[in-house]
Design a protein around this motif. Structure first.
Motif, mmCIF file in Angstrom:
data_model
loop_
_atom_site.group_PDB
_atom_site.id
_atom_site.type_symbol
_atom_site.label_atom_id
_atom_site.label_comp_id
_atom_site.label_asym_id
_atom_site.label_seq_id
_atom_site.Cartn_x
_atom_site.Cartn_y
_atom_site.Cartn_z
ATOM 1 N N TYR A 1 0.817 -1.218 0.000
ATOM 2 C CA TYR A 1 0.000 0.000 0.000
ATOM 3 C C TYR A 1 0.857 1.278 0.000
ATOM 4 C CZ TYR A 1 -2.878 3.766 1.767
ATOM 5 O OH TYR A 1 -3.462 4.985 1.932
ATOM 6 N N PRO A 2 1.938 1.314 0.792
ATOM 7 C CA PRO A 2 2.752 2.539 0.772
ATOM 8 C C PRO A 2 3.303 2.869 -0.623
ATOM 9 C CG PRO A 2 3.422 1.106 2.591
ATOM 10 C CD PRO A 2 2.446 0.335 1.759
ATOM 11 N N LEU A 3 3.450 1.878 -1.459
ATOM 12 C CA LEU A 3 3.982 2.131 -2.805
ATOM 13 C C LEU A 3 2.896 2.634 -3.752
ATOM 14 C CD1 LEU A 3 6.123 -1.126 -3.294
ATOM 15 C CD2 LEU A 3 6.813 1.063 -2.276
ATOM 16 N N VAL A 4 1.652 2.238 -3.464
ATOM 17 C CA VAL A 4 0.544 2.617 -4.344
ATOM 18 C C VAL A 4 -0.066 3.942 -3.864
ATOM 19 C CG1 VAL A 4 -1.716 1.880 -5.241
ATOM 20 C CG2 VAL A 4 0.103 0.196 -4.904
ATOM 21 N N GLY A 5 -0.158 4.087 -2.549
ATOM 22 C CA GLY A 5 -0.585 5.367 -1.974
ATOM 23 C C GLY A 5 -2.076 5.556 -1.873
ATOM 24 N N GLU A 6 -2.880 4.716 -2.492
ATOM 25 C CA GLU A 6 -4.331 4.828 -2.347
ATOM 26 C C GLU A 6 -4.947 3.433 -2.387
ATOM 27 O OE1 GLU A 6 -5.970 7.046 -5.603
ATOM 28 O OE2 GLU A 6 -4.578 6.192 -7.040
ATOM 29 N N ALA A 7 -6.017 3.278 -1.615
ATOM 30 C CA ALA A 7 -6.602 1.949 -1.465
ATOM 31 C C ALA A 7 -7.510 1.506 -2.614
ATOM 32 C CB ALA A 7 -7.341 1.854 -0.133
ATOM 33 N N PRO A 8 -8.349 2.419 -3.173
ATOM 34 C CA PRO A 8 -9.349 1.933 -4.151
ATOM 35 C C PRO A 8 -8.777 1.111 -5.309
ATOM 36 C CG PRO A 8 -9.879 4.164 -3.484
ATOM 37 C CD PRO A 8 -8.533 3.850 -2.883
ATOM 38 N N PRO A 9 -7.653 1.506 -5.914
ATOM 39 C CA PRO A 9 -7.179 0.659 -7.027
ATOM 40 C C PRO A 9 -6.755 -0.739 -6.576
ATOM 41 C CG PRO A 9 -5.790 2.633 -6.789
ATOM 42 C CD PRO A 9 -6.847 2.712 -5.744
ATOM 43 N N LEU A 10 -6.231 -0.845 -5.358
ATOM 44 C CA LEU A 10 -5.859 -2.170 -4.853
ATOM 45 C C LEU A 10 -7.108 -2.996 -4.584
ATOM 46 C CD1 LEU A 10 -2.934 -1.169 -2.453
ATOM 47 C CD2 LEU A 10 -2.728 -2.608 -4.495
ATOM 48 N N GLU A 11 -8.119 -2.310 -4.035
ATOM 49 C CA GLU A 11 -9.390 -3.026 -3.784
ATOM 50 C C GLU A 11 -9.986 -3.521 -5.101
ATOM 51 O OE1 GLU A 11 -11.521 -0.032 -1.629
ATOM 52 O OE2 GLU A 11 -10.366 -0.413 0.207
ATOM 53 N N GLN A 12 -9.889 -2.667 -6.118
ATOM 54 C CA GLN A 12 -10.415 -3.060 -7.426
ATOM 55 C C GLN A 12 -9.650 -4.277 -7.971
ATOM 56 O OE1 GLN A 12 -13.222 -1.830 -8.854
ATOM 57 N NE2 GLN A 12 -12.955 -3.568 -10.250
ATOM 58 N N ALA A 13 -8.337 -4.237 -7.798
ATOM 59 C CA ALA A 13 -7.525 -5.367 -8.306
ATOM 60 C C ALA A 13 -7.912 -6.667 -7.608
ATOM 61 C CB ALA A 13 -6.038 -5.067 -8.113
ATOM 62 N N LEU A 14 -8.219 -6.570 -6.319
ATOM 63 C CA LEU A 14 -8.633 -7.768 -5.587
ATOM 64 C C LEU A 14 -9.987 -8.276 -6.068
ATOM 65 C CD1 LEU A 14 -7.374 -6.747 -2.061
ATOM 66 C CD2 LEU A 14 -6.630 -8.761 -3.335
ATOM 67 N N LYS A 15 -10.881 -7.332 -6.413
ATOM 68 C CA LYS A 15 -12.172 -7.748 -6.987
ATOM 69 C C LYS A 15 -11.941 -8.384 -8.350
ATOM 70 C CE LYS A 15 -15.478 -4.562 -4.902
ATOM 71 N NZ LYS A 15 -15.132 -3.126 -4.924
ATOM 72 N N ASP A 16 -11.038 -7.796 -9.111
ATOM 73 C CA ASP A 16 -10.745 -8.331 -10.450
ATOM 74 C C ASP A 16 -10.143 -9.736 -10.356
ATOM 75 O OD1 ASP A 16 -11.653 -5.970 -11.454
ATOM 76 O OD2 ASP A 16 -9.663 -5.138 -11.884
ATOM 77 N N PHE A 17 -9.492 -10.015 -9.233
ATOM 78 C CA PHE A 17 -8.951 -11.367 -9.055
ATOM 79 C C PHE A 17 -10.072 -12.393 -9.166
ATOM 80 C CE2 PHE A 17 -8.541 -14.971 -6.174
ATOM 81 C CZ PHE A 17 -7.405 -15.598 -6.676
ATOM 82 N N GLU A 18 -11.215 -12.066 -8.538
ATOM 83 C CA GLU A 18 -12.340 -13.009 -8.587
ATOM 84 C C GLU A 18 -12.812 -13.229 -10.010
ATOM 85 O OE1 GLU A 18 -15.796 -12.127 -5.984
ATOM 86 O OE2 GLU A 18 -14.252 -11.609 -4.508
ATOM 87 N N VAL A 19 -12.889 -12.113 -10.746
ATOM 88 C CA VAL A 19 -13.344 -12.203 -12.134
ATOM 89 C C VAL A 19 -12.350 -13.048 -12.933
ATOM 90 C CG1 VAL A 19 -13.854 -10.854 -14.208
ATOM 91 C CG2 VAL A 19 -14.446 -9.950 -11.923
ATOM 92 N N SER A 20 -11.077 -12.764 -12.708
ATOM 93 C CA SER A 20 -10.040 -13.477 -13.438
ATOM 94 C C SER A 20 -10.035 -14.960 -13.062
ATOM 95 C CB SER A 20 -8.688 -12.819 -13.117
ATOM 96 O OG SER A 20 -7.643 -13.696 -13.376
#
Ligand code: AMP
Ligand code: MG
Length: 536
Positions: free
Chosen positions: A334-353
């Protein structure tokens, strides 16, 4: 040294990343470093039991090199070559859902990195003596778990499942005491060392450890290193300080993990200890401990007795656990990305993938070009049908290809015979395939054959396609145990035979039917076959 001069070392990890200033195996917590230099502990009487020529070739070695005394000495940890730089790496992790702090390579020692014909490979000995991360343990490994790791790594590779590889399996000539079921019965067992090989052994836990220690600069440096060394394609058209790079990397780790787990579900593999320290950022299956293969299809099965109560790592839970583990990795970076929403989205996309991988995988196992929404009832009923009575997963799927839509006309419903009669070898209790149960299985098979008929695929093409994804031979738990029993009695021949059969898991091999049969009754409850602990 004569025999291994072909190994071309280029130790980038230790060259570019900071080392713990202390060397040796005194147990300690480290700070500001990724690894500690430590040498393998020499052993009394190294004896090479097996090697994988395919892996030797990956690092530029020939059959002749593998037969040399130098090979046995080096890959049992007895000799260190001049260009090696032995070290153990530091990582943390969540074990069974709880943060465990510093773990690290307690009994794994990276010897160095070799530039082979197809690129960089790290050589790692497992069981070669204690490191600073051994905590209260001995740094050793026993023959039993080493045979399992050696055979399964290679079997998985040949099945097409992303995995770390295994170069060699050596006895140390020493005895190692283990209490197999942790129930107060410690006993000496033969000691062994496996040499594992992978482009890198970086785990989710490496990032977690740096984040937990608040070592922000080192976290960034290790991230930059990982991208440059293991994900260089992410730098195509992008600079290393591109703000979107950490998210792109995380997205790729999610994608690789989804693909890996879908393969596990395809072949019926249960990892058994999906702690975050046992998750590779490269999406490789890593750390073969109390893993197991589904014999009768039971989504709730786990081979790991240490996990018997919660069954956190049961077969059907693996995709959800992978996502949970990815969430821990997301927290770490998270410290490298700096914001949570895109990481949360990526985790949701994991399910789709994952679901996309799963659907493609199921479609291939059933011999269809693709699945549609209309197939959902067929898939749901398949899951139920496989659990009506003990059904061998591997045998069932492999046998589907022998059913043809023509049988719909030959075996009309109600005349006694049905498609299920051609599948009886897949059932552990054939007498239970009767009455309503039998009707329900037959009904599913008929629905499946109707769907196959609609698909209209030529029979030859269907056979080739299905046999390429539904293995004939897998490393059944009891087969590994038979190889262990023999090896412990001084005869490694079954290791070699299994290794050979499992090189071509999708190909019918004459005279090898005994390796493609359901689990015998004696193996139902035997330790090592149906029950395994973390003791290794
Ligand atoms: P595992 O459950 O095998 O992934 O191991 C968890 C942690 O325990 C890792 O840090 C291992 O390196 C360490 N470990 C497991 N067995 C031993 C052993 N016999 N000696 C030293 N460390 C060990
Ligand atoms: Mg581990």
């Amino acid at each position: 040294m004569a025999g291994l001069s072909a190994l071309a070392f280029d130790n980038r990890f230790t060259r570019e990343l900071p080392a713990d200033p202390i060397t040796g195996s005194a147990r300690r917590q480290i700070r500001g470093a990724l690894y500690s230099r430590v040498s393998p502990t020499p052993v009394v009487a190294p004896e090479l039991l097996a090697y994988a020529i395919e892996v030797a070739e990956l690092i530029g070695l020939s059959e002749r090199d593998c037969a040399s005394d130098a090979f046995a000495q080096v890959f049992s940890g007895n000799r260190v070559l001049a260009d090696m730089d032995p070290h153990a790496t530091c990582y943390g992790g969540h074990q069974f859902g709880n943060w465990a702090g510093q773990l690290g390579d307690g009994r794994a020692i990276n010897l160095g990195e070799v530039i082979g014909p197809d690129g960089r490979q790290t050589l790692q000995l497992k069981g070669a003596g204690p490191t600073p991360y051994a905590r209260t343990a001995d740094g050793l490994a026993v023959l039993r778990s080493s045979v399992r790791e050696f055979l399964c790594s290679e079997a998985m590779h040949h099945l097409g499942v992303p995995t770390t590889r295994a170069l060699s399996l050596a006895l140390t000539g020493e005895r190692v005491v283990r209490d197999i079921l942790y129930d107060g019965h410690p006993a000496p067992e033969p000691g062994a060392v496996v040499c594992r090989v992978a482009p890198s052994f970086t785990r989710f836990g490496h990032f977690q450890m740096l984040a937990a220690r608040g070592e922000a600069d080192l976290l960034r440096a290790f991230f930059d290193y990982t991208v440059a060394a293991d994900f260089p394609h992410l730098l195509d058209g992008r600079s290393a300080d591109d703000a979107k790079l950490p998210l792109a990397w995380f997205t790729e780790v999610c994608e690789r993990t989804a693909a890996m787990v879908a393969h596990w579900m395809r072949v019926g593999f249960v990892h058994g200890v999906m702690n975050t320290d046992n998750m590779s950022v490269l999406g490789l299956t890593i750390d073969y401990g109390p893993y197991g293969w589904l014999e009768d299809y039971d989504p709730n099965w786990t081979p790991n007795t240490t996990d018997a109560a919660g069954r956190r790592y049961r077969f059907a839970h693996q995709p959800a656990i992978a996502q949970w583990n990815l969430l821990q990795l997301a927290n770490a970076i998270y410290p490298l990305v700096g914001e949570a929403p895109p990481l949360e989205q990526a985790l949701k996309d994991f399910e789709v993938s994952y679901m996309a991988h799963w659907r493609a995988m199921m479609s291939a196992k059933l011999g269809f070009a693709s699945l549609t929404e209309a197939d959902t009832p067929l898939l749901d009923e398949l899951d139920a049908v496989l659990q009506l009575t003990e059904t061998d997963m591997t045998l069932f799927y492999r046998a589907l290809v022998d059913l043809s839509p023509d049988q719909l006309d030959q075996d009309p419903l109600g005349d006694g015979a049905g498609p299920v009669d051609r599948l009886m070898h897949a059932y552990y209790r054939p007498d239970e395939v009767a009455g309503e149960r039998r009707e329900r299985i037959d009904a599913w098979l008929r629905a499946y054959l109707m769907r196959t008929r609609q698909e209209g695929r030529p029979a030859d093409e269907r056979r080739v396609a299905m046999n390429a994804v539904n293995p004939k031979y897998v490393l059944r738990n009891y087969l590994a145990q038979l190889a262990i029993d023999k090896a412990e009695a001084g005869d490694p021949s079954l290791i070699h035979e299994l290794q050979d059969v499992l090189r071509r898991p999708y190909t019918e091999q004459s005279g090898k039917d005994q390796f493609a049969e359901k689990r015998p009754e004696w193996a139902r409850t035997r330790v090592g076959c149906s029950q395994l602990s973390c003791s290794s």
